[in-house]
Design a protein around this motif. Structure first.
Motif, PDB file in Angstrom:
ATOM      1  N   UNK A  13      14.375  23.160  58.115  1.00 19.04           N
ATOM      2  CA  UNK A  13      15.723  23.406  57.591  1.00 19.04           C
ATOM      3  C   UNK A  13      16.707  23.771  58.703  1.00 19.04           C
ATOM      4  N   UNK A  14      16.182  24.306  59.796  1.00 22.25           N
ATOM      5  CA  UNK A  14      17.104  24.757  60.848  1.00 22.25           C
ATOM      6  C   UNK A  14      17.874  23.599  61.476  1.00 22.25           C
ATOM      7  N   UNK A  15      17.415  22.369  61.233  1.00 21.85           N
ATOM      8  CA  UNK A  15      18.172  21.229  61.756  1.00 21.85           C
ATOM      9  C   UNK A  15      19.537  21.100  61.077  1.00 21.85           C
ATOM     10  N   UNK A  16      19.631  21.665  59.884  1.00 21.86           N
ATOM     11  CA  UNK A  16      20.920  21.610  59.190  1.00 21.86           C
ATOM     12  C   UNK A  16      21.921  22.599  59.776  1.00 21.86           C
ATOM     13  N   UNK A  17      21.404  23.625  60.412  1.00 24.15           N
ATOM     14  CA  UNK A  17      22.283  24.685  60.924  1.00 24.15           C
ATOM     15  C   UNK A  17      22.936  24.209  62.220  1.00 24.15           C
ATOM     16  N   UNK A  23      24.446  28.310  66.222  1.00 23.55           N
ATOM     17  CA  UNK A  23      24.075  29.420  65.342  1.00 23.55           C
ATOM     18  C   UNK A  23      22.598  29.373  64.958  1.00 23.55           C
ATOM     19  N   UNK A  24      21.901  28.395  65.503  1.00 23.93           N
ATOM     20  CA  UNK A  24      20.543  28.158  65.027  1.00 23.93           C
ATOM     21  C   UNK A  24      19.599  29.304  65.374  1.00 23.93           C
ATOM     22  N   UNK A  25      19.698  29.779  66.579  1.00 21.88           N
ATOM     23  CA  UNK A  25      18.760  30.813  67.016  1.00 21.88           C
ATOM     24  C   UNK A  25      18.908  32.086  66.179  1.00 21.88           C
ATOM     25  N   UNK A  26      20.154  32.470  65.961  1.00 25.51           N
ATOM     26  CA  UNK A  26      20.394  33.675  65.167  1.00 25.51           C
ATOM     27  C   UNK A  26      19.965  33.473  63.723  1.00 25.51           C
ATOM     28  N   UNK A  48      17.556  31.497  62.631  1.00 26.56           N
ATOM     29  CA  UNK A  48      16.092  31.564  62.543  1.00 26.56           C
ATOM     30  C   UNK A  48      15.626  33.018  62.622  1.00 26.56           C
ATOM     31  N   UNK A  49      16.252  33.761  63.501  1.00 25.25           N
ATOM     32  CA  UNK A  49      15.856  35.154  63.675  1.00 25.25           C
ATOM     33  C   UNK A  49      16.068  35.956  62.384  1.00 25.25           C
ATOM     34  N   UNK A  50      17.215  35.740  61.768  1.00 23.38           N
ATOM     35  CA  UNK A  50      17.483  36.506  60.557  1.00 23.38           C
ATOM     36  C   UNK A  50      16.551  36.078  59.428  1.00 23.38           C
ATOM     37  N   UNK A  51      16.249  34.786  59.350  1.00 21.03           N
ATOM     38  CA  UNK A  51      15.390  34.344  58.260  1.00 21.03           C
ATOM     39  C   UNK A  51      13.924  34.671  58.494  1.00 21.03           C
TER      40      UNK A  51
END
Lengths: 101, 423
Positions: free
Chosen positions: B20-24, B28-31, B33-36
Protein backbone atom coordinates in the motif's frame (compact mmCIF):
# COMPACT_ATOMS: atom_id res chain seq x y z
CA UNK A 1 -12.25 34.29 13.75
CA UNK A 2 -15.20 31.93 13.84
CA UNK A 3 -14.34 28.28 14.37
CA UNK A 4 -14.97 26.08 11.36
CA UNK A 5 -18.09 23.96 11.25
CA UNK A 6 -17.13 20.38 11.80
CA UNK A 7 -18.79 17.19 10.74
CA UNK A 8 -20.00 14.72 13.31
CA UNK A 9 -16.99 12.55 12.78
CA UNK A 10 -14.49 15.35 13.07
CA UNK A 11 -16.23 16.70 16.15
CA UNK A 12 -16.18 13.29 17.77
CA UNK A 13 -12.51 12.83 17.06
CA UNK A 14 -11.68 16.29 18.32
CA UNK A 15 -13.64 15.66 21.46
CA UNK A 16 -11.77 12.41 22.00
CA UNK A 17 -8.47 14.17 21.50
CA UNK A 18 -9.43 16.86 23.96
CA UNK A 19 -10.10 14.14 26.52
CA UNK A 20 -6.49 13.09 26.24
CA UNK A 21 -6.59 10.15 23.87
CA UNK A 22 -3.94 10.97 21.38
CA UNK A 23 -3.04 7.73 19.61
CA UNK A 24 -4.83 6.83 16.41
CA UNK A 25 -5.75 3.32 17.44
CA UNK A 26 -7.05 4.54 20.80
CA UNK A 27 -9.23 7.11 19.06
CA UNK A 28 -10.60 4.42 16.80
CA UNK A 29 -11.35 2.17 19.76
CA UNK A 30 -12.98 4.85 21.86
CA UNK A 31 -15.09 6.46 19.19
CA UNK A 32 -16.04 3.19 17.56
CA UNK A 33 -15.48 4.72 14.16
CA UNK A 34 -13.99 2.54 11.43
CA UNK A 35 -10.32 2.91 10.70
CA UNK A 36 -11.04 4.10 7.18
CA UNK A 37 -12.79 7.08 8.70
CA UNK A 38 -10.56 7.92 11.62
CA UNK A 39 -7.18 8.17 9.95
CA UNK A 40 -8.17 10.35 6.98
CA UNK A 41 -10.15 12.52 9.36
CA UNK A 42 -7.06 12.96 11.50
CA UNK A 43 -5.12 13.96 8.40
CA UNK A 44 -7.74 16.52 7.49
CA UNK A 45 -7.78 17.94 10.97
CA UNK A 46 -4.02 18.20 10.90
CA UNK A 47 -4.15 19.92 7.52
CA UNK A 48 -6.63 22.41 8.91
CA UNK A 49 -4.32 23.00 11.90
CA UNK A 50 -6.93 21.87 14.36
CA UNK A 51 -4.64 19.07 15.37
CA UNK A 52 -0.90 18.68 15.41
CA UNK A 53 1.10 15.50 15.62
CA UNK A 54 4.40 14.67 17.17
CA UNK A 55 6.43 11.53 17.45
CA UNK A 56 7.03 9.77 20.68
CA UNK A 57 10.68 9.79 21.64
CA UNK A 58 12.62 6.66 20.88
CA UNK A 59 13.63 6.43 24.51
CA UNK A 60 10.07 6.26 25.72
CA UNK A 61 9.20 3.78 23.03
CA UNK A 62 12.16 1.61 24.00
CA UNK A 63 11.08 1.68 27.62
CA UNK A 64 7.68 0.36 26.63
CA UNK A 65 9.24 -2.04 24.12
CA UNK A 66 7.18 -0.92 21.18
CA UNK A 67 7.62 1.16 18.05
CA UNK A 68 7.52 4.94 18.47
CA UNK A 69 4.00 6.21 18.17
CA UNK A 70 2.65 9.25 16.46
CA UNK A 71 0.62 11.20 18.93
CA UNK A 72 -1.99 13.74 17.94
CA UNK A 73 -2.59 16.81 20.01
CA UNK A 74 -5.39 19.31 19.75
CA UNK A 75 -4.37 22.88 19.04
CA UNK A 76 -5.89 26.05 20.40
CA UNK A 77 -7.89 26.46 17.22
CA UNK A 78 -8.97 22.86 17.59
CA UNK A 79 -10.10 23.50 21.14
CA UNK A 80 -12.25 26.37 19.99
CA UNK A 81 -13.67 24.23 17.23
CA UNK A 82 -14.34 21.40 19.65
CA UNK A 83 -16.10 23.77 22.00
CA UNK A 84 -18.25 25.07 19.20
CA UNK A 85 -18.98 21.54 18.09
CA UNK A 86 -20.02 20.55 21.59
CA UNK A 87 -22.46 23.42 21.64
CA UNK A 88 -23.73 22.39 18.28
CA UNK A 89 -23.96 18.68 19.13
CA UNK A 90 -24.91 18.63 22.83
CA UNK A 91 -24.81 14.86 23.05
CA UNK A 92 -21.23 14.74 21.92
CA UNK A 93 -19.57 15.13 25.28
CA UNK A 94 -21.86 12.58 26.85
CA UNK A 95 -21.38 10.18 24.01
CA UNK A 96 -17.61 10.15 24.23
CA UNK A 97 -17.45 10.01 28.00
CA UNK A 98 -19.92 7.15 28.09
CA UNK A 99 -18.01 5.20 25.53
CA UNK A 100 -14.85 5.86 27.42
CA UNK A 101 -16.41 4.67 30.66
CA UNK B 1 11.07 -2.39 10.85
CA UNK B 2 12.88 -1.90 14.07
CA UNK B 3 14.83 -5.11 14.79
CA UNK B 4 15.02 -4.33 18.47
CA UNK B 5 11.29 -4.82 18.96
CA UNK B 6 10.37 -7.79 21.07
CA UNK B 7 8.08 -9.13 18.39
CA UNK B 8 8.00 -7.84 14.86
CA UNK B 9 4.92 -7.34 12.77
CA UNK B 10 3.38 -10.39 11.16
CA UNK B 11 4.46 -11.09 7.64
CA UNK B 12 1.05 -10.32 6.22
CA UNK B 13 1.08 -6.86 7.74
CA UNK B 14 4.53 -6.14 6.43
CA UNK B 15 3.43 -7.18 2.97
CA UNK B 16 0.35 -5.04 3.28
CA UNK B 17 2.37 -2.00 4.21
CA UNK B 18 4.91 -2.67 1.48
CA UNK B 19 2.14 -2.94 -1.08
CA UNK B 20 0.00 0.00 0.00
CA UNK B 21 2.90 2.36 0.61
CA UNK B 22 3.29 2.71 -3.15
CA UNK B 23 0.15 4.82 -3.09
CA UNK B 24 1.69 7.25 -0.63
CA UNK B 25 3.71 10.16 -2.04
CA UNK B 26 7.38 9.40 -1.89
CA UNK B 27 8.37 12.21 0.43
CA UNK B 28 5.83 11.09 3.02
CA UNK B 29 6.31 7.37 2.63
CA UNK B 30 8.84 6.79 5.35
CA UNK B 31 6.84 8.62 7.98
CA UNK B 32 3.68 6.91 6.87
CA UNK B 33 5.22 3.45 7.21
CA UNK B 34 6.60 4.36 10.60
CA UNK B 35 3.27 5.53 11.92
CA UNK B 36 1.43 2.52 10.58
CA UNK B 37 3.96 0.10 11.99
CA UNK B 38 3.15 1.59 15.37
CA UNK B 39 -0.59 1.32 14.75
CA UNK B 40 -0.46 -2.25 13.52
CA UNK B 41 1.90 -3.26 16.27
CA UNK B 42 -0.51 -1.82 18.79
CA UNK B 43 -3.35 -3.65 17.10
CA UNK B 44 -1.53 -6.97 17.42
CA UNK B 45 0.04 -6.71 20.82
CA UNK B 46 -1.83 -4.22 22.93
CA UNK B 47 -5.27 -5.18 21.64
CA UNK B 48 -4.96 -8.84 20.85
CA UNK B 49 -8.64 -9.28 20.18
CA UNK B 50 -8.57 -6.92 17.25
CA UNK B 51 -7.79 -8.29 13.84
CA UNK B 52 -5.61 -6.60 11.31
CA UNK B 53 -8.40 -6.37 8.80
CA UNK B 54 -10.08 -3.73 10.96
CA UNK B 55 -7.13 -1.54 10.13
CA UNK B 56 -6.84 -2.59 6.51
CA UNK B 57 -9.28 0.04 5.30
CA UNK B 58 -7.57 2.60 7.46
CA UNK B 59 -4.23 1.82 5.86
CA UNK B 60 -5.70 2.01 2.39
CA UNK B 61 -7.80 5.10 2.94
CA UNK B 62 -4.97 6.91 4.64
CA UNK B 63 -2.66 6.21 1.72
CA UNK B 64 -5.31 7.21 -0.79
CA UNK B 65 -6.04 10.41 1.11
CA UNK B 66 -2.39 11.38 1.10
CA UNK B 67 -2.15 10.75 -2.62
CA UNK B 68 -5.35 12.65 -3.31
CA UNK B 69 -4.22 15.54 -1.18
CA UNK B 70 -0.96 15.70 -3.06
CA UNK B 71 -2.79 15.84 -6.37
CA UNK B 72 -5.21 18.42 -5.02
CA UNK B 73 -2.43 20.65 -3.83
CA UNK B 74 -0.56 20.21 -7.08
CA UNK B 75 -3.41 21.25 -9.35
CA UNK B 76 -5.45 23.54 -7.17
CA UNK B 77 -5.41 27.07 -8.45
CA UNK B 78 -3.36 26.25 -11.49
CA UNK B 79 -3.87 27.30 -15.05
CA UNK B 80 -3.84 23.67 -16.09
CA UNK B 81 -6.94 23.00 -14.04
CA UNK B 82 -8.65 26.01 -15.57
CA UNK B 83 -7.91 24.83 -19.10
CA UNK B 84 -8.88 21.30 -18.21
CA UNK B 85 -12.21 22.44 -16.80
CA UNK B 86 -12.87 24.47 -19.93
CA UNK B 87 -12.07 21.46 -22.10
CA UNK B 88 -14.55 19.37 -20.15
CA UNK B 89 -17.20 22.06 -20.53
CA UNK B 90 -16.54 22.21 -24.26
CA UNK B 91 -16.89 18.46 -24.50
CA UNK B 92 -20.19 18.61 -22.68
CA UNK B 93 -21.41 21.48 -24.82
CA UNK B 94 -20.67 19.44 -27.95
CA UNK B 95 -23.02 16.69 -26.87
CA UNK B 96 -26.33 18.29 -27.99
CA UNK B 97 -25.01 19.02 -31.47
CA UNK B 98 -23.46 15.60 -31.67
CA UNK B 99 -26.68 13.93 -30.62
CA UNK B 100 -28.54 15.93 -33.24
CA UNK B 101 -26.27 14.97 -36.11
CA UNK B 102 -25.57 11.52 -34.80
CA UNK B 103 -22.02 11.43 -36.08
CA UNK B 104 -18.88 13.49 -36.03
CA UNK B 105 -18.99 14.08 -39.78
CA UNK B 106 -22.17 16.11 -39.61
CA UNK B 107 -20.83 18.11 -36.75
CA UNK B 108 -17.68 18.86 -38.72
CA UNK B 109 -19.72 20.10 -41.66
CA UNK B 110 -21.79 22.29 -39.43
CA UNK B 111 -18.72 23.73 -37.73
CA UNK B 112 -17.09 24.42 -41.08
CA UNK B 113 -20.16 26.28 -42.28
CA UNK B 114 -19.94 28.49 -39.22
CA UNK B 115 -16.20 28.85 -39.46
CA UNK B 116 -15.99 32.14 -41.30
CA UNK B 117 -18.42 33.89 -39.02
CA UNK B 118 -16.86 32.47 -35.93
CA UNK B 119 -13.31 33.35 -36.95
CA UNK B 120 -14.33 36.90 -37.78
CA UNK B 121 -15.95 37.38 -34.42
CA UNK B 122 -13.20 35.59 -32.59
CA UNK B 123 -10.60 38.03 -33.82
CA UNK B 124 -12.61 40.86 -32.33
CA UNK B 125 -13.07 39.20 -28.99
CA UNK B 126 -9.47 38.05 -28.81
CA UNK B 127 -8.22 41.50 -29.64
CA UNK B 128 -10.36 43.19 -27.04
CA UNK B 129 -9.55 40.56 -24.50
CA UNK B 130 -5.84 40.91 -25.05
CA UNK B 131 -5.99 44.67 -25.11
CA UNK B 132 -7.89 44.91 -21.84
CA UNK B 133 -6.06 42.17 -19.97
CA UNK B 134 -4.05 43.86 -17.20
CA UNK B 135 -0.90 41.81 -17.48
CA UNK B 136 1.43 42.81 -14.81
CA UNK B 137 4.25 40.67 -13.59
CA UNK B 138 6.51 41.68 -10.78
CA UNK B 139 10.22 41.70 -10.98
CA UNK B 140 12.34 38.72 -10.15
CA UNK B 141 14.36 36.00 -11.71
CA UNK B 142 11.35 34.31 -13.24
CA UNK B 143 9.73 37.44 -14.53
CA UNK B 144 10.20 36.62 -18.19
CA UNK B 145 9.06 33.08 -17.71
CA UNK B 146 5.95 34.15 -15.87
CA UNK B 147 5.26 36.78 -18.48
CA UNK B 148 5.44 34.20 -21.23
CA UNK B 149 3.32 31.71 -19.33
CA UNK B 150 0.75 34.38 -18.60
CA UNK B 151 0.33 35.18 -22.24
CA UNK B 152 0.23 31.57 -23.30
CA UNK B 153 -2.37 30.86 -20.69
CA UNK B 154 -4.38 33.87 -21.68
CA UNK B 155 -4.47 32.88 -25.33
CA UNK B 156 -5.33 29.30 -24.54
CA UNK B 157 -8.09 30.37 -22.22
CA UNK B 158 -9.47 32.88 -24.67
CA UNK B 159 -9.49 30.26 -27.40
CA UNK B 160 -11.30 27.73 -25.25
CA UNK B 161 -13.82 30.21 -23.93
CA UNK B 162 -14.63 31.31 -27.44
CA UNK B 163 -15.28 27.75 -28.52
CA UNK B 164 -17.38 27.21 -25.43
CA UNK B 165 -19.39 30.35 -26.12
CA UNK B 166 -19.93 29.25 -29.68
CA UNK B 167 -21.09 25.79 -28.65
CA UNK B 168 -23.39 27.09 -25.96
CA UNK B 169 -24.96 29.64 -28.24
CA UNK B 170 -25.50 26.96 -30.82
CA UNK B 171 -27.02 24.62 -28.25
CA UNK B 172 -29.41 27.31 -27.15
CA UNK B 173 -30.39 28.76 -30.47
CA UNK B 174 -30.54 25.71 -32.68
CA UNK B 175 -33.71 24.13 -31.22
CA UNK B 176 -35.51 27.46 -31.39
CA UNK B 177 -34.74 28.32 -34.98
CA UNK B 178 -37.64 26.42 -36.38
CA UNK B 179 -40.05 28.48 -34.33
CA UNK B 180 -38.12 31.72 -34.05
CA UNK B 181 -36.09 32.40 -37.17
CA UNK B 182 -34.27 35.33 -35.63
CA UNK B 183 -33.00 33.35 -32.70
CA UNK B 184 -29.51 34.75 -32.58
CA UNK B 185 -30.73 38.32 -32.80
CA UNK B 186 -33.25 37.58 -30.09
CA UNK B 187 -30.59 36.11 -27.84
CA UNK B 188 -28.33 39.01 -28.47
CA UNK B 189 -31.02 41.47 -27.63
CA UNK B 190 -31.48 39.70 -24.31
CA UNK B 191 -27.90 38.94 -23.44
CA UNK B 192 -26.23 42.12 -24.50
CA UNK B 193 -28.20 44.43 -22.16
CA UNK B 194 -27.71 41.94 -19.37
CA UNK B 195 -23.98 41.93 -19.79
CA UNK B 196 -23.90 45.66 -20.13
CA UNK B 197 -25.93 46.07 -16.94
CA UNK B 198 -23.66 43.66 -15.16
CA UNK B 199 -20.57 45.45 -16.34
CA UNK B 200 -21.95 48.86 -15.55
CA UNK B 201 -23.01 47.71 -12.09
CA UNK B 202 -19.46 46.63 -11.40
CA UNK B 203 -18.08 49.92 -12.60
CA UNK B 204 -20.61 51.83 -10.51
CA UNK B 205 -19.72 49.79 -7.45
CA UNK B 206 -16.06 50.51 -7.92
CA UNK B 207 -16.75 54.14 -8.54
CA UNK B 208 -18.75 54.45 -5.34
CA UNK B 209 -16.03 52.66 -3.41
CA UNK B 210 -13.39 54.92 -4.85
CA UNK B 211 -15.47 57.99 -4.17
CA UNK B 212 -15.99 56.89 -0.58
CA UNK B 213 -12.30 56.38 -0.21
CA UNK B 214 -11.46 59.80 -1.52
CA UNK B 215 -14.04 61.39 0.72
CA UNK B 216 -12.73 59.49 3.70
CA UNK B 217 -9.23 60.63 3.01
CA UNK B 218 -10.15 64.19 2.43
CA UNK B 219 -12.18 64.29 5.60
CA UNK B 220 -9.28 63.02 7.68
CA UNK B 221 -8.17 65.75 10.01
CA UNK B 222 -4.49 65.10 9.55
CA UNK B 223 -4.81 65.74 5.84
CA UNK B 224 -5.94 69.24 6.55
CA UNK B 225 -3.91 69.55 9.72
CA UNK B 226 -0.43 69.36 8.39
CA UNK B 227 -0.90 68.09 4.84
CA UNK B 228 1.08 64.98 5.51
CA UNK B 229 -0.65 63.13 2.73
CA UNK B 230 1.81 64.60 0.31
CA UNK B 231 4.81 63.37 2.24
CA UNK B 232 3.58 59.94 3.14
CA UNK B 233 6.38 57.52 2.57
CA UNK B 234 4.02 54.58 2.22
CA UNK B 235 5.86 52.31 4.59
CA UNK B 236 4.18 52.87 7.91
CA UNK B 237 2.21 49.86 9.03
CA UNK B 238 -1.16 50.80 10.27
CA UNK B 239 -4.36 48.87 10.27
CA UNK B 240 -6.86 51.66 10.36
CA UNK B 241 -9.90 51.04 8.29
CA UNK B 242 -9.70 52.80 5.00
CA UNK B 243 -10.49 51.74 1.53
CA UNK B 244 -9.39 52.82 -1.84
CA UNK B 245 -6.34 53.15 -3.93
CA UNK B 246 -3.44 55.46 -3.58
CA UNK B 247 -0.89 55.71 -6.28
CA UNK B 248 2.50 57.06 -5.49
CA UNK B 249 3.55 58.53 -8.73
CA UNK B 250 6.53 60.56 -7.77
CA UNK B 251 9.52 60.31 -7.47
CA UNK B 252 9.40 56.61 -8.38
CA UNK B 253 6.73 54.70 -10.19
CA UNK B 254 5.75 52.73 -7.19
CA UNK B 255 2.26 51.35 -7.32
CA UNK B 256 0.01 51.00 -4.36
CA UNK B 257 -2.67 48.40 -4.60
CA UNK B 258 -6.16 48.40 -3.25
CA UNK B 259 -7.41 46.23 -0.46
CA UNK B 260 -11.07 47.04 -0.23
CA UNK B 261 -11.94 45.67 3.16
CA UNK B 262 -8.82 46.23 5.18
CA UNK B 263 -7.24 49.43 4.19
CA UNK B 264 -4.14 50.13 2.24
CA UNK B 265 -1.53 47.84 1.00
CA UNK B 266 1.45 48.22 -1.19
CA UNK B 267 1.80 45.72 -3.96
CA UNK B 268 5.32 46.34 -4.96
CA UNK B 269 7.17 43.94 -7.16
CA UNK B 270 9.63 42.89 -4.47
CA UNK B 271 9.72 45.39 -1.64
CA UNK B 272 9.74 42.86 1.12
CA UNK B 273 13.03 41.31 0.25
CA UNK B 274 14.66 44.64 0.29
CA UNK B 275 12.99 45.53 3.52
CA UNK B 276 13.78 42.25 5.14
CA UNK B 277 17.45 43.12 4.91
CA UNK B 278 16.70 45.80 7.46
CA UNK B 279 15.49 43.17 9.82
CA UNK B 280 16.16 45.07 13.00
CA UNK B 281 13.50 47.59 12.37
CA UNK B 282 10.04 46.79 13.57
CA UNK B 283 8.29 47.63 10.38
CA UNK B 284 10.57 45.35 8.41
CA UNK B 285 9.84 42.39 10.65
CA UNK B 286 6.17 43.14 10.47
CA UNK B 287 6.33 43.44 6.76
CA UNK B 288 8.18 40.22 6.46
CA UNK B 289 5.80 38.13 8.49
CA UNK B 290 2.37 39.62 8.34
CA UNK B 291 2.39 41.81 5.35
CA UNK B 292 -0.65 40.18 3.90
CA UNK B 293 -2.82 40.61 6.90
CA UNK B 294 -1.69 43.97 8.11
CA UNK B 295 -2.67 46.64 5.73
CA UNK B 296 0.04 49.05 4.77
CA UNK B 297 -1.73 52.21 5.50
CA UNK B 298 -0.71 55.75 5.25
CA UNK B 299 0.25 55.88 8.85
CA UNK B 300 1.82 59.20 8.16
CA UNK B 301 -1.66 60.55 8.32
CA UNK B 302 -1.46 60.09 12.06
CA UNK B 303 2.15 59.56 13.01
CA UNK B 304 4.66 60.73 10.60
CA UNK B 305 7.60 58.41 10.57
CA UNK B 306 10.38 57.96 8.14
CA UNK B 307 10.97 54.41 7.09
CA UNK B 308 14.21 52.97 8.44
CA UNK B 309 15.07 51.86 4.96
CA UNK B 310 15.98 55.39 4.06
CA UNK B 311 16.48 54.57 0.45
CA UNK B 312 12.80 54.26 -0.05
CA UNK B 313 12.50 57.94 0.58
CA UNK B 314 9.32 59.84 0.42
CA UNK B 315 6.69 58.95 -2.05
CA UNK B 316 4.27 61.56 -2.94
CA UNK B 317 0.84 60.16 -2.89
CA UNK B 318 -1.67 61.17 -5.46
CA UNK B 319 -5.32 60.49 -5.15
CA UNK B 320 -5.93 58.58 -8.31
CA UNK B 321 -8.55 56.35 -6.86
CA UNK B 322 -11.19 56.67 -9.49
CA UNK B 323 -9.28 56.20 -12.70
CA UNK B 324 -6.99 53.54 -11.37
CA UNK B 325 -9.77 51.51 -9.85
CA UNK B 326 -11.72 51.57 -13.04
CA UNK B 327 -8.73 50.50 -15.02
CA UNK B 328 -7.89 47.74 -12.63
CA UNK B 329 -11.26 46.12 -12.48
CA UNK B 330 -12.83 44.56 -9.41
CA UNK B 331 -10.63 43.39 -6.64
CA UNK B 332 -11.23 39.94 -5.33
CA UNK B 333 -9.46 40.68 -2.10
CA UNK B 334 -8.88 37.66 0.03
CA UNK B 335 -11.71 35.69 -1.48
CA UNK B 336 -9.28 33.80 -3.63
CA UNK B 337 -7.51 32.36 -0.67
CA UNK B 338 -10.49 31.04 1.15
CA UNK B 339 -10.28 27.35 1.62
CA UNK B 340 -13.78 26.20 1.09
CA UNK B 341 -15.46 27.55 -1.97
CA UNK B 342 -18.10 26.23 -4.25
CA UNK B 343 -17.06 24.66 -7.50
CA UNK B 344 -18.22 27.66 -9.48
CA UNK B 345 -16.17 29.99 -7.33
CA UNK B 346 -13.21 27.69 -7.54
CA UNK B 347 -13.52 27.49 -11.27
CA UNK B 348 -13.51 31.24 -11.39
CA UNK B 349 -10.54 31.40 -9.08
CA UNK B 350 -8.68 28.91 -11.15
CA UNK B 351 -8.66 31.26 -14.06
CA UNK B 352 -5.95 33.21 -12.35
CA UNK B 353 -2.30 32.57 -12.29
CA UNK B 354 -2.32 31.95 -8.61
CA UNK B 355 0.35 29.32 -8.66
CA UNK B 356 2.68 31.19 -10.90
CA UNK B 357 2.26 34.27 -8.83
CA UNK B 358 3.17 32.29 -5.78
CA UNK B 359 6.18 30.73 -7.37
CA UNK B 360 7.51 33.82 -8.97
CA UNK B 361 7.11 36.24 -6.13
CA UNK B 362 5.93 36.54 -2.65
CA UNK B 363 2.37 35.52 -2.09
CA UNK B 364 0.36 38.10 -3.84
CA UNK B 365 -3.29 38.16 -4.49
CA UNK B 366 -4.28 38.00 -8.10
CA UNK B 367 -6.72 40.49 -9.38
CA UNK B 368 -9.49 40.16 -11.82
CA UNK B 369 -10.22 42.60 -14.53
CA UNK B 370 -13.23 41.00 -16.07
CA UNK B 371 -15.47 44.03 -16.06
CA UNK B 372 -13.46 45.86 -18.63
CA UNK B 373 -13.72 43.01 -21.05
CA UNK B 374 -17.47 42.71 -21.62
CA UNK B 375 -17.68 46.45 -21.85
CA UNK B 376 -14.89 46.45 -24.36
CA UNK B 377 -16.35 43.59 -26.34
CA UNK B 378 -19.78 45.13 -26.33
CA UNK B 379 -18.49 48.52 -27.33
CA UNK B 380 -16.34 47.12 -30.10
CA UNK B 381 -19.04 44.91 -31.46
CA UNK B 382 -21.65 47.59 -31.28
CA UNK B 383 -19.35 49.98 -33.00
CA UNK B 384 -18.67 47.48 -35.73
CA UNK B 385 -22.28 46.56 -36.20
CA UNK B 386 -24.00 49.85 -35.92
CA UNK B 387 -21.50 52.44 -37.01
CA UNK B 388 -18.84 51.00 -39.23
CA UNK B 389 -20.66 48.03 -40.67
CA UNK B 390 -17.84 46.70 -42.79
CA UNK B 391 -18.82 44.47 -45.62
CA UNK B 392 -17.12 41.49 -44.14
CA UNK B 393 -19.11 41.71 -40.96
CA UNK B 394 -22.33 42.26 -42.81
CA UNK B 395 -21.58 39.21 -44.88
CA UNK B 396 -20.91 37.18 -41.82
CA UNK B 397 -24.00 38.24 -40.02
CA UNK B 398 -26.28 37.65 -42.95
CA UNK B 399 -28.44 34.61 -42.28
CA UNK B 400 -27.83 31.73 -44.58
CA UNK B 401 -31.12 30.53 -46.03
CA UNK B 402 -29.72 27.17 -47.00
CA UNK B 403 -28.59 26.31 -43.53
CA UNK B 404 -30.94 25.94 -40.63
CA UNK B 405 -28.06 26.73 -38.34
CA UNK B 406 -27.19 29.84 -40.23
CA UNK B 407 -28.31 32.21 -37.58
CA UNK B 408 -26.22 30.75 -34.85
CA UNK B 409 -23.31 32.85 -33.92
CA UNK B 410 -20.88 32.98 -31.11
CA UNK B 411 -21.86 36.43 -30.02
CA UNK B 412 -25.21 35.30 -28.78
CA UNK B 413 -24.10 34.75 -25.25
CA UNK B 414 -21.51 37.43 -24.84
CA UNK B 415 -19.47 35.35 -22.52
CA UNK B 416 -16.75 37.36 -20.86
CA UNK B 417 -13.23 36.12 -21.04
CA UNK B 418 -11.87 36.62 -17.56
CA UNK B 419 -8.61 38.44 -17.51
CA UNK B 420 -6.03 38.18 -14.86
CA UNK B 421 -2.91 39.65 -13.51
CA UNK B 422 -0.01 38.18 -11.69
CA UNK B 423 0.79 40.93 -9.30
Amino acid sequence: MTPPRLSHTAALILKTLSLGHCFGFDIMTITGLPSGTVYPALRRLERDTLVQSQWESETDAAVHQRPARRYYEITSAGKAAALAATERYPLLARLVSEKHA
Amino acid sequence: MNPSLPSPLPRGDRKLLRFVCRLVPFNQREEWIRSWVAELWCCHHAHRGVRTRTLFFGVLQDALWLRGEQVRQAVSGTAILCLFALLILISVSCLPALSHYGRWGGLDDWLMRQGSRFSCESVLIAFVSYATAPFQVGSGATRRQVWLKARLFHWAKTFLVLILAFNLSADLSYPLQTFVPLTSEFLQSICLPSWLCWACAGVCRMMSRAAGSVCGLLQHQSVWGDRRITSWNGMEPNSSAATGTVCSVFPSLRRVGAVPARGWRITLPCPLRRQSAVSRSSWAVLGKSDWKRVGWTPGGLRHRRRSPGGREGHHHAGLLCGPKTILKGPDLGSAVHRRRRGWLGRLRDHTFLLRWAREGHEKQEPKQGSVALPVGVAATALACRTICKPELLKQCYRPSPSSSAGRVNAYSLWLPVPTFRCA
